[in-house]
Structure formats: C-alpha cells, structure tokens
Design an enzyme around this catalytic site. Sequence first.
Site, PDB file in Angstrom:
ATOM      1  N   CYS A   2       0.765  -1.306  -0.124  1.00  0.00           N
ATOM      2  CA  CYS A   2      -0.027  -0.190   0.070  1.00  0.00           C
ATOM      3  C   CYS A   2       0.769   1.239  -0.019  1.00  0.00           C
ATOM      4  O   CYS A   2       1.838   1.162   0.638  1.00  0.00           O
ATOM      5  CB  CYS A   2      -0.896   0.021   1.268  1.00  0.00           C
ATOM      6  SG  CYS A   2      -1.878  -1.385   1.356  1.00  0.00           S
ATOM      7  N   ARG A  27       5.742  -0.589  -5.899  1.00  0.00           N
ATOM      8  CA  ARG A  27       5.915  -1.230  -4.823  1.00  0.00           C
ATOM      9  C   ARG A  27       4.951  -2.287  -4.574  1.00  0.00           C
ATOM     10  O   ARG A  27       4.830  -3.322  -3.936  1.00  0.00           O
ATOM     11  CB  ARG A  27       5.425  -0.152  -3.739  1.00  0.00           C
ATOM     12  CG  ARG A  27       6.408   0.877  -3.346  1.00  0.00           C
ATOM     13  CD  ARG A  27       5.831   2.074  -2.683  1.00  0.00           C
ATOM     14  NE  ARG A  27       5.785   1.516  -1.142  1.00  0.00           N
ATOM     15  CZ  ARG A  27       6.422   1.775  -0.262  1.00  0.00           C
ATOM     16  NH1 ARG A  27       7.436   2.249  -0.438  1.00  0.00           N
ATOM     17  NH2 ARG A  27       6.099   1.527   0.979  1.00  0.00           N
ATOM     18  N   TRP A  72      -2.740  -2.952  -1.428  1.00  0.00           N
ATOM     19  CA  TRP A  72      -2.241  -4.259  -1.506  1.00  0.00           C
ATOM     20  C   TRP A  72      -3.119  -5.067  -0.567  1.00  0.00           C
ATOM     21  O   TRP A  72      -3.203  -5.012   0.482  1.00  0.00           O
ATOM     22  CB  TRP A  72      -0.887  -4.494  -1.223  1.00  0.00           C
ATOM     23  CG  TRP A  72      -0.142  -5.773  -1.708  1.00  0.00           C
ATOM     24  CD1 TRP A  72      -0.088  -6.296  -2.841  1.00  0.00           C
ATOM     25  CD2 TRP A  72       0.001  -6.716  -0.693  1.00  0.00           C
ATOM     26  NE1 TRP A  72       0.555  -7.406  -2.558  1.00  0.00           N
ATOM     27  CE2 TRP A  72       0.607  -7.785  -1.327  1.00  0.00           C
ATOM     28  CE3 TRP A  72      -0.272  -6.906   0.755  1.00  0.00           C
ATOM     29  CZ2 TRP A  72       0.993  -8.973  -0.574  1.00  0.00           C
ATOM     30  CZ3 TRP A  72       0.132  -8.160   1.326  1.00  0.00           C
ATOM     31  CH2 TRP A  72       0.721  -8.952   0.822  1.00  0.00           C
ATOM     32  N   ASN A  98      -2.301   2.785   5.700  1.00  0.00           N
ATOM     33  CA  ASN A  98      -1.264   1.515   5.284  1.00  0.00           C
ATOM     34  C   ASN A  98      -1.291   0.625   6.585  1.00  0.00           C
ATOM     35  O   ASN A  98      -1.179   1.630   7.784  1.00  0.00           O
ATOM     36  CB  ASN A  98       0.078   2.130   4.997  1.00  0.00           C
ATOM     37  CG  ASN A  98       0.140   2.723   3.445  1.00  0.00           C
ATOM     38  OD1 ASN A  98      -0.990   2.645   2.548  1.00  0.00           O
ATOM     39  ND2 ASN A  98       1.010   3.439   2.895  1.00  0.00           N
ATOM     40  N   GLY A  99      -1.072  -0.697   6.547  1.00  0.00           N
ATOM     41  CA  GLY A  99      -1.043  -1.388   7.958  1.00  0.00           C
ATOM     42  C   GLY A  99      -2.008  -2.105   8.079  1.00  0.00           C
ATOM     43  O   GLY A  99      -2.929  -2.535   7.128  1.00  0.00           O
ATOM     44  N   GLU A 480      18.458 -18.571  -3.684  1.00  0.00           N
ATOM     45  CA  GLU A 480      17.885 -17.403  -4.462  1.00  0.00           C
ATOM     46  C   GLU A 480      17.594 -17.520  -5.727  1.00  0.00           C
ATOM     47  O   GLU A 480      16.800 -16.891  -6.384  1.00  0.00           O
ATOM     48  CB  GLU A 480      19.313 -16.400  -4.365  1.00  0.00           C
ATOM     49  CG  GLU A 480      19.201 -15.089  -5.065  1.00  0.00           C
ATOM     50  CD  GLU A 480      17.929 -14.089  -4.500  1.00  0.00           C
ATOM     51  OE1 GLU A 480      17.453 -14.542  -3.560  1.00  0.00           O
ATOM     52  OE2 GLU A 480      17.630 -12.949  -5.332  1.00  0.00           O
ATOM     53  N   LYS A 484      13.918 -16.386  -7.123  1.00  0.00           N
ATOM     54  CA  LYS A 484      13.728 -15.847  -8.487  1.00  0.00           C
ATOM     55  C   LYS A 484      12.770 -16.364  -9.545  1.00  0.00           C
ATOM     56  O   LYS A 484      11.897 -15.766  -9.856  1.00  0.00           O
ATOM     57  CB  LYS A 484      15.055 -15.601  -9.124  1.00  0.00           C
ATOM     58  CG  LYS A 484      15.952 -14.545  -8.703  1.00  0.00           C
ATOM     59  CD  LYS A 484      15.651 -12.974  -8.338  1.00  0.00           C
ATOM     60  CE  LYS A 484      14.730 -12.551  -7.405  1.00  0.00           C
ATOM     61  NZ  LYS A 484      15.412 -12.447  -6.136  1.00  0.00           N
ATOM     62  N   GLU A 487       9.138 -16.463  -8.238  1.00  0.00           N
ATOM     63  CA  GLU A 487       8.387 -15.304  -8.095  1.00  0.00           C
ATOM     64  C   GLU A 487       8.027 -14.688  -9.425  1.00  0.00           C
ATOM     65  O   GLU A 487       7.077 -13.911  -9.484  1.00  0.00           O
ATOM     66  CB  GLU A 487       8.951 -14.395  -7.184  1.00  0.00           C
ATOM     67  CG  GLU A 487      10.299 -13.627  -7.663  1.00  0.00           C
ATOM     68  CD  GLU A 487      10.960 -12.527  -6.612  1.00  0.00           C
ATOM     69  OE1 GLU A 487       9.850 -12.106  -5.848  1.00  0.00           O
ATOM     70  OE2 GLU A 487      11.937 -12.569  -6.398  1.00  0.00           O
ATOM     71  N   HIS A 503      17.937 -37.178   1.440  1.00  0.00           N
ATOM     72  CA  HIS A 503      17.138 -37.367   2.529  1.00  0.00           C
ATOM     73  C   HIS A 503      15.675 -36.961   2.313  1.00  0.00           C
ATOM     74  O   HIS A 503      14.813 -36.688   3.211  1.00  0.00           O
ATOM     75  CB  HIS A 503      17.493 -36.342   3.706  1.00  0.00           C
ATOM     76  CG  HIS A 503      19.072 -36.686   4.115  1.00  0.00           C
ATOM     77  ND1 HIS A 503      19.340 -37.809   4.612  1.00  0.00           N
ATOM     78  CD2 HIS A 503      20.250 -36.041   3.895  1.00  0.00           C
ATOM     79  CE1 HIS A 503      20.519 -37.992   4.800  1.00  0.00           C
ATOM     80  NE2 HIS A 503      21.292 -36.736   4.240  1.00  0.00           N
ATOM     81  N   LYS A 601       6.675  -4.761  -3.608  1.00  0.00           N
ATOM     82  CA  LYS A 601       8.322  -4.688  -3.476  1.00  0.00           C
ATOM     83  C   LYS A 601       8.530  -4.292  -1.894  1.00  0.00           C
ATOM     84  O   LYS A 601       9.539  -4.741  -1.569  1.00  0.00           O
ATOM     85  CB  LYS A 601       8.653  -3.229  -4.485  1.00  0.00           C
ATOM     86  CG  LYS A 601      10.125  -2.892  -4.614  1.00  0.00           C
ATOM     87  CD  LYS A 601      10.938  -3.859  -4.975  1.00  0.00           C
ATOM     88  CE  LYS A 601      12.357  -3.651  -5.067  1.00  0.00           C
ATOM     89  NZ  LYS A 601      13.071  -4.822  -5.459  1.00  0.00           N
TER      90      LYS A 601
END
Length: 606
Positions: A2, A27, A72, A98-99, A480, A484, A487, A503, A601
């Site tokens: 947001c 964002r 968001w 926001n929050g 990583e 990537k 996402e 395992h 973001k």
Amino acid sequence: MCSIFAYIGYRKAQPILLDGIRRMEYRGYDSAGIAVKNPEIQVIKSVGNVSQLQEKITQIFDGQTGIAHTRWATHGGVTDENAHPHFSFDRKVVLVHNGIIENYKALARQLQSLNIELKSQTDTEIIAHLIALELKSGKNPTASVLNTVKKLRGTWGICVMFADHQELVCARFGSPLLVGKNENEMFVSSDPHALHPYTDRVIFLEEGHIATLTQNNVELSSPTKNSVKAEIVTLEQDWGEAELGEFEHFMLKEIYEQPDALRHCVSGRMSLNQGIGRLGGMRLEPAVLQQTPHVRLLGCGTAFHAAEIGAALVERLARIPAVATISSEFKTNDPVINPKAIHLAISQSGETADTIAAIQEIHLKGAKAYGVVNVVGSTISRLCGQGVYIHSGPEQAVASTKAFTNMIAALTLFATQIGRSRHISKDQGVDILKELQQIPHKMEGYLESQGDIMKAVELLKDAKCVLFLGRGISAPVAKEGALKLMEVAYIPCLAYPAGEIKHGPIALLEEGSPVVVVAPNDSLQVKALSAIHECRARGAKIILIHEEGDSISSEGDISIAIPKCHELLSPLLTVIPLQLIAYHTAVARGCNVDRPRNLAKSVTVE
Ligand code: M6R
C-alpha cells in the site's frame, strides 16, 4: 504494497495525487483511489492500476486538497468497495490507511451496535467511522484522530481529510509516513521517492506521531505530548526518473546494472594496504569487533539469502559463530539476545515490517542493530542509526537482483573488517579485497557472453517443478535462484543444500526433471558432483553453473560458465545466470516480469 500520497496547497490536487501514487507503483498493489475536496469530497476508486483509475475519472477537479492510495489487499478481496479512500457513515471523514488493524473485528462489532453499517470488508473503514464519532462529539480533527488511534491495535499510517475542516491529519504507528514541505503547499507520502519532484524538505513522522497540516503549517503531536518539535531534513538521494532505456523490463536492466552498482558499493570502502573493509557508518571499533561473541544477520527473502552468505563469510574470516535468521521468525521464537553480539538487519527497501519488528525486539533486549540497507532515510536505516548503505540505486522490479549482489559485497567488506580484527592476516584480507575489486569487471565479462541461458529456458519453461542445489556458500545462491524463478515465472521451485537431496527431495525426480546445480570450483565441488550423479541416475536433466575452464562442465546437460573467482566471492557471479534464467523464463511464459502477481516491492505488514 500500500502507498499513500496527499496534497494540500494552491495547485489542483488531482494531477499531483495521481502522479504521486504512480511513482509508488513499483511497490506492487491491486487497486487505487483518490479523494479530492471540490468543495464536496469526491471519491473515485478502481480495481487495477493507476491508469485504470485515471480512465474512471471523467473530469479534472479544481480542488486543492486531496488524498490518494494504492492498496495491496490484506483484509477483504480486491474490489472497488475495499479500495481506499474510505468514507465515514456521515461522509464527514475520508481516509487512506497503510498497515493492519488487528482489533478491527471487535471495533466493527461496537460500530454495528451503534447501527453503523460497514460498506467494505476492510480493517480500514472502521477508522473513518471512529474518527467521525469523535468529531460528532465535538472534538477537533487532531483530537479526533488522536482519540481514535488510542483505540487501535496493529500498525497504521493514515491520512485523513474532513468535509467541514480545512486541515489534513496524518498518524503513524508502524507504517512509514513523511511530510514534504514547500512554499504554500504540503505533501504527505509513504515513500520519500514520490516526493522528489515536489520538494526535498521533509519531516519523517516517528512512531506515534500525529501531524496536522494546512497549506502553510505542520504541527506535530503525540499521545503523550501536545506538541512535538518537527525536524526538517533534506532528502539526500534523488532516484530521478528510472528509465528503461534499451531494456524491455526493469528486472533485466537491474541485472545489467550490477557491475556499476557493485563498484559504487565498494568504492572508498577498502583499505588495500591493510586488507580491511572500511564501513565508517557502522562505527564499530576494533575492540568491539574483537569482543563480540557472535554475529546475527536478519532479513527476508533475497535479503535473507544474502544474510546466509554473510554469515558464512563472517565464520570463515573471523572464526566466530554467525547465524542468519529469517526476520519474521525472529521475535516469534523469543530469541536469546546477547547485548554484546553484533546484529545486522539487511533490507533493500528498509521498510520490511518483519525486519523492523526484529530490530525492535533486539532494541527491547538491550542490544544494537546495524542496518545493511539500500534506501537512504528508510525506516530501518533511521531505526538502527548506524550501518551501511549498499548503494544499489533504485531497484524498481519487484524481484531483487542488484540489491542482492550489493548486500553480499557490503557483507564481504564487513567480514574482512571483523576478520582482520580477529583471525585473518593482512595478506588474506588484501587478497579478498583485490578479488572483490575485480568482480564488476568479471560480471561485465559474463554479461557479454552468457552461455546457454536460452537452452536452459527451453528446459524450464514448462517444468512442473525445478530443484536447485548448491553446497556451502552456493546453497543460499541456489535458494536465491529458486526464489527468483518462482516469483517471476510462477514455477514451483525447491532449493536444497546438495547433500540433503538423498534425505527426501530426490523422490521428486523422474525422467527429464530439471535440476539446477551451482558448483563453482571450491572445496565442496566434489560433493556437488556426487549430487549431480545421484540426480542423473534418476533421469534428471542438469543445468550446471560452473567456473570457466573447469572439467566439471561435461557433467551438465546444459553447462553455463562464469569467470573464475575467489571461492568466497563466487555468489556474486553464480547468481547472475540464475537471475537471467528466471527473467527469460518469465518472459517466455508471458508473465508480468516487473510486477509479479500478489507480490509487493516493500512488504510493510508483518
Ligand atoms: O526490502 P527487503 O530487502 O527487506 O525485502 C525483503 C523481501 O521482501 C524481498 O527480498 C523479496 O523476497 C523479493 N521480492 C525477492 O526478489
């Protein structure tokens, strides 16, 4: 996530509001809305992006005060009704938030008992009603907001506009907000970047602060003080307009920016004749480095993977325990905190709520945290008060790339600093730093000749699942790479230290299963080779990342060579083909590379 932008001044508010929220689009969000006083309050909201909102606005209002938001979704689906701004029952109050309000259900029940009908499924709407009730009881706007936030539990950055009062009132608790000041006009933003075209004179609201704005004045207060002194600071860094230039997407552009970004990060921070990294902003004396019992590194997502690499570097170079912890798990586990330990909070945005919560836990238990942060002036950098800026420049794509390599570079400098004060010799320090200086050049060499990335994309683009493997310092690189690809291309990925596959994960493998193995020429390569054999014996197809000229190259179905490098610095290079594979696979699958679905973001909620 947001975003909030607001304006009060002498110009038409509407274009400024739309520009403000557009600057924060990077964002990530799913709906947008604005409210302008014209002189009646006009609210327009829309699911989708700011352009879709703009299409819905059929006129330019003359009003010179307004608030805007991108949402968001957290509570309630992605609908026009749930988008902000939200009106109070009597339409006297309109606000953006926001929050997350944790006690909203209890507060909603209280409102319903007063026959106030809730029009959305959000946790936000109740705040508007509560403020309107305070106003109705005769309080002024500031007191109404103050009395309301006292009833809230959770986190908020709110900006409130009133039908019958000129001022805007903002409040901050756990969600960043800053006020921008100019001649005869004021701005509110949740992100400094959006203020740059308008002013560089800003006031960062601190936790609990309430700001009352007119076009010429800002008054700060808090629940405990009627008046708080406003400290005006000058924004240091202008991101400027991030342009795509020759690139189709920001993710690709940022992958290519890594050599220069890394140069920027390390420049002036190495003492080559001493073999020591110099991070002045950390303000860590050798005596402190010598006495620290351990180092703890915290972060989320990509920052956590950088933390894992940083921990490995500190252990290797300083021979003291170092551990990486996912920020969101930190305070949950009631951690034992040694005030003498060094805690590093790693974050690109500097606004990640989970990492902020971890820092607060560290502070509560009497220890210090040092920020390893990209965004100058962000909440984490100000909360820590000391640390290192990684200087990646603006990272606009949701998928983090150049921040990752710069986090590792900054942590390498830190590791040599603590390493030199405890364990490694000057020559060893010099050796690592000289190699680090060479990395940008090697990155450029690799980017010029990338190997069979597109063959790897062919193998991966229709995969059901991809397994990523690495050992030692390459295990976090494998993670990583998996993050990537997952996402941006929405392919399920698993990442494991290579020794761990037998395992469990090996059960997934069947004829043709793609496995990406990160195997630079270090002491663990022979172990990675065993994992490759185990996978191939089950029909897996291996995409191998290795160093050039290395005999292991024949072990991959697709082998991609990176330049030779120091064994502790290989993550700075091995990650680049993984970033490119993720990017090109996402493009091949028609995904929205820079704005992947459901992601933001800056993740500003816990
Ligand atoms: O801003 P931060 O570095 O604190 O963000 C942490 C994560 O949210 C972030 O790295 C996320 O995992 C990225 N989307 C990864 O590409």
